[in-house]
Design an enzyme around this catalytic site. Sequence first.
Site, short mmCIF file in Angstrom:
data_model
loop_
_atom_site.label_atom_id
_atom_site.label_comp_id
_atom_site.label_asym_id
_atom_site.label_seq_id
_atom_site.Cartn_x
_atom_site.Cartn_y
_atom_site.Cartn_z
N ASP A 36 -12.40 -8.96 4.25
CA ASP A 36 -13.73 -8.92 3.62
C ASP A 36 -14.31 -10.33 3.56
OD1 ASP A 36 -13.47 -6.20 3.13
OD2 ASP A 36 -14.27 -6.35 1.09
N ASP A 88 -6.40 -6.94 3.83
CA ASP A 88 -7.52 -6.25 3.20
C ASP A 88 -8.46 -7.28 2.57
OD1 ASP A 88 -9.03 -4.07 2.11
OD2 ASP A 88 -8.11 -4.52 0.17
N ASP A 92 -3.24 -18.06 -0.36
CA ASP A 92 -4.26 -18.71 -1.20
C ASP A 92 -4.97 -19.81 -0.41
OD1 ASP A 92 -1.83 -20.05 -1.23
OD2 ASP A 92 -1.90 -20.61 -3.35
N TYR A 119 0.82 -1.22 0.00
CA TYR A 119 0.00 0.00 0.00
C TYR A 119 0.85 1.27 0.00
CZ TYR A 119 -4.77 -1.76 0.77
OH TYR A 119 -6.00 -2.33 0.63
C1 IPM Z 1 -10.38 -1.19 4.07
C2 IPM Z 1 -10.69 -0.51 2.76
C3 IPM Z 1 -9.55 0.44 2.44
C4 IPM Z 1 -8.28 -0.38 2.30
C5 IPM Z 1 -9.78 1.33 1.21
C6 IPM Z 1 -11.05 2.14 1.33
C7 IPM Z 1 -8.61 2.23 0.93
O1 IPM Z 1 -10.90 -1.44 1.76
O2 IPM Z 1 -10.26 -0.50 5.08
O3 IPM Z 1 -10.30 -2.43 4.08
O4 IPM Z 1 -8.01 -0.93 1.21
O5 IPM Z 1 -7.55 -0.51 3.28
MG MG Z 2 -10.92 -3.47 2.44
#
Ligand code: IPM
Ligand code: MG
Length: 357
Positions: free
Chosen positions: A250, A246, A222, A140
Amino acid sequence: MSKILVLPGDGIGQEIIAQTLKVIDYLNANHALNMTLVHGLVGGTAYDKTGSPLPQSTIDAAHQCDSILLGAVGGYQWETLKRDLRPERGLLSLRSEMDLFANLRPAILYPQLAKASTLKAEIVSGLDLIIVRELVSGIYFGQPRGIEMRNGQRYGFNSATYFESEIERIGHSAFQIAQKRNKRVCSVDKANVLEVCELWREVMVKIAKNYPDVELTHMYVDNAAMQLVKAPKQFDVIVTSNLFGDVLSDCAAMLTGSIGMLPSASVNQDGFGMYEPIHGSAPDIAGQNLANPLATILSLAMMLKYSLNQADFAEKITVAINDVLDQGYRTQDIASDDNKIVGTKEMGDLVVEALKN
Ligand code: IPM
Ligand code: MG
């Protein structure tokens, strides 16, 4: 007394923060929470008003506060701006500016919501894991990065970089969290391909020697993605780099039925933290009273517990939310057939009502 910087941001950020402020107002007025609020701008909303997604006034306010409560950033209308002016840049700069290197993302399945998960109940029931994501380094932020001309065509590049000290500190955070949980850390990397991950793994093994009571295992990313949907209950604490964290967070969030339920904390060495829901600004439903405010209200609970030393208030909020879920109230994202569907505002009011019990 604590002083909190409130940054609603963009999209549904405004609505979900408004519900969380109702909770703060109620606890201030009736239970001596003693929280003072400072309001600031971040993201696309900040860009529209000031020309920057992270105005200096917001940075200054952050340095003068004890914690930050953030909604979400981003929206279609800002996607074509120069990268440095986009809403996401505001969030990333804030993380970096405050050195919020440890991002804690718990994935807990509320038993009331077992039916809302897309996975079979037996796979997810009782799920309680936490992802500890490194947040201010890795690909990042690594240099060099950019898009330029090479050999007559466009060439895009980023750099996945970690200093040993950066791996060490996130490692310590993960092990210390594990000590308060089930004492298992799974470090997720791609050490079979990437040198930066080879270093990551070596440093994790070194750090582990300080925590003989915690078991350390390693998994390639993976495989970790697969294991998260196949047998998520095998995990206690997952520690991983910025990008892998990240993606995996999710995935882990969805195991719990809805990303609309999960809070997160991003903390630095001094315990200063930024607290925000895991979900984004959801521009498609913004302003329609559809968003689930519970992840943001739970982020407030996390702040009280982790940064403000007021675990009793955190517990009170969590109990109230459980109470509302027990009564069958749901926003649309977590509803199944037999529920009473309510909007964002009504959900905020219900939580405040439940706090009165
Ligand atoms: C998160 C989001 C952020 C990230 C974005 C909005 C920059 O996806 O907090 O997971 O990628 O860190
Ligand atoms: Mg995210």
